[in-house]
Design an enzyme around this catalytic site. Structure first.
Site, short mmCIF file in Angstrom:
data_model
loop_
_atom_site.label_atom_id
_atom_site.label_comp_id
_atom_site.label_asym_id
_atom_site.label_seq_id
_atom_site.Cartn_x
_atom_site.Cartn_y
_atom_site.Cartn_z
N ASP A 169 0.29 -2.93 -7.45
CA ASP A 169 -0.79 -4.18 -7.52
C ASP A 169 -1.92 -4.00 -8.46
O ASP A 169 -2.26 -2.57 -8.86
CB ASP A 169 -1.39 -4.29 -6.00
N1 URA Z 1 2.02 -1.11 -1.55
C1 URA Z 1 1.00 -2.19 -1.81
O1 URA Z 1 0.64 -2.67 -0.90
N2 URA Z 1 0.58 -1.87 -3.07
C2 URA Z 1 0.93 -1.09 -4.12
O2 URA Z 1 0.54 -1.47 -5.12
C3 URA Z 1 1.86 -0.38 -3.73
C4 URA Z 1 2.49 -0.37 -2.29
#
Ligand code: URA
Length: 234
Positions: free
Chosen positions: A103
């Site tokens: 993310d």
């Molecule tokens: N899980 C999440 O919620 N975000 C990420 O970036 C990776 C795994």
């Protein structure tokens, strides 16, 4: 063995004609020596420099990036900074893409490569490559959370997760989560399902690959031969 001009052109930085001109202008060194001409044969792995800067001569390139928060895991975007924009121009031309996504606000280990088969090997749902995340939550993690992760959680929308591990650290607002799959926002959604929203998330490892602790946020380096070997890419 590969022709020098062909090898230079294969980096994506120069055309074959430009590569020939570079060699003729004396700007190229092969293993530290001036080559005789563009048609010289170069053995795989021989260091080649242009204006003193090493070039990448392999077919596939593997880059470990310490992704900082605030950049998106895509190769291009009209408005937002991408992980690819953190790499130098020469590498940006090689068709690298991130293996899996983090993310925008997640930090940590991101592998970029142009090796499609490897990406498939690491991401295919049936392969179950472990990914370890360091997490901080609003609240305190408890043994019940650990057990729920271990049994396989159901998310708010009914999605079922595979069994995962949660190791509770000290203080208990911190933990290590190990996943064998990669659903959208998975760690955040799993902890939200336990009523403990994630406030910070960082990926520490993916399969045999561990984030190099000497890499600052936003810094990158090529995978070393040991890491490539562990990925079956030697
Ligand atoms: N899980 C999440 O919620 N975000 C990420 O970036 C990776 C795994």
């Amino acid at each position: 063995m590969e022709r020098l001009d062909k090898l230079l052109a294969a980096t994506g930085t120069w055309s074959r004609k430009e590569a020939k001109a570079l060699v003729k202008a004396g700007r190229v060194r092969v293993a530290g020596e001036l080559p005789k001409g563009p048609e010289d044969k170069v053995a795989p792995g021989t260091p080649v420099t242009v204006d003193g800067r090493p070039i990448v001569t392999e077919k596939y390139v593997y880059v470990m990036l310490h992704k900082p928060a605030g950049v998106i895991s895509s190769t291009e975007d009209p408005r937002q900074r991408t992980v690819l924009s953190l790499l130098p121009k020469e590498l940006q031309r090689l068709g690298l893409f991130p293996v899996g996504r983090l993310d925008k606000d997640t930090e940590g280990l991101l592998l970029l490569t142009n090796d499609g088969p490897l990406a498939h090997q690491l991401l295919a749902p049936g392969k179950h490559v472990d990914k370890v995340y360091y997490v901080e939550v609003d609240g305190l993690l408890e043994d019940e959370d650990r057990q729920a992760f271990h049994q396989g959680l159901t998310l708010a929308d009914g999605t079922r997760c595979l069994p995962a591990e949660l190791e509770i650290l000290t203080p208990a607002s911190q933990g290590l989560v190990t996943l064998r799959e990669g659903k959208y926002h998975q760690v955040k959604r799993m902890l939200a399902a336990r009523g403990k929203p994630v406030t910070y998330l960082k990926r520490l490892s993916m399969g045999p690959l561990t984030l190099d602790p000497t890499l600052e946020r936003g810094a990158w380096r090529p995978l070393n031969p040991e890491e490539r070997e562990e990925l079956g890419r030697k």
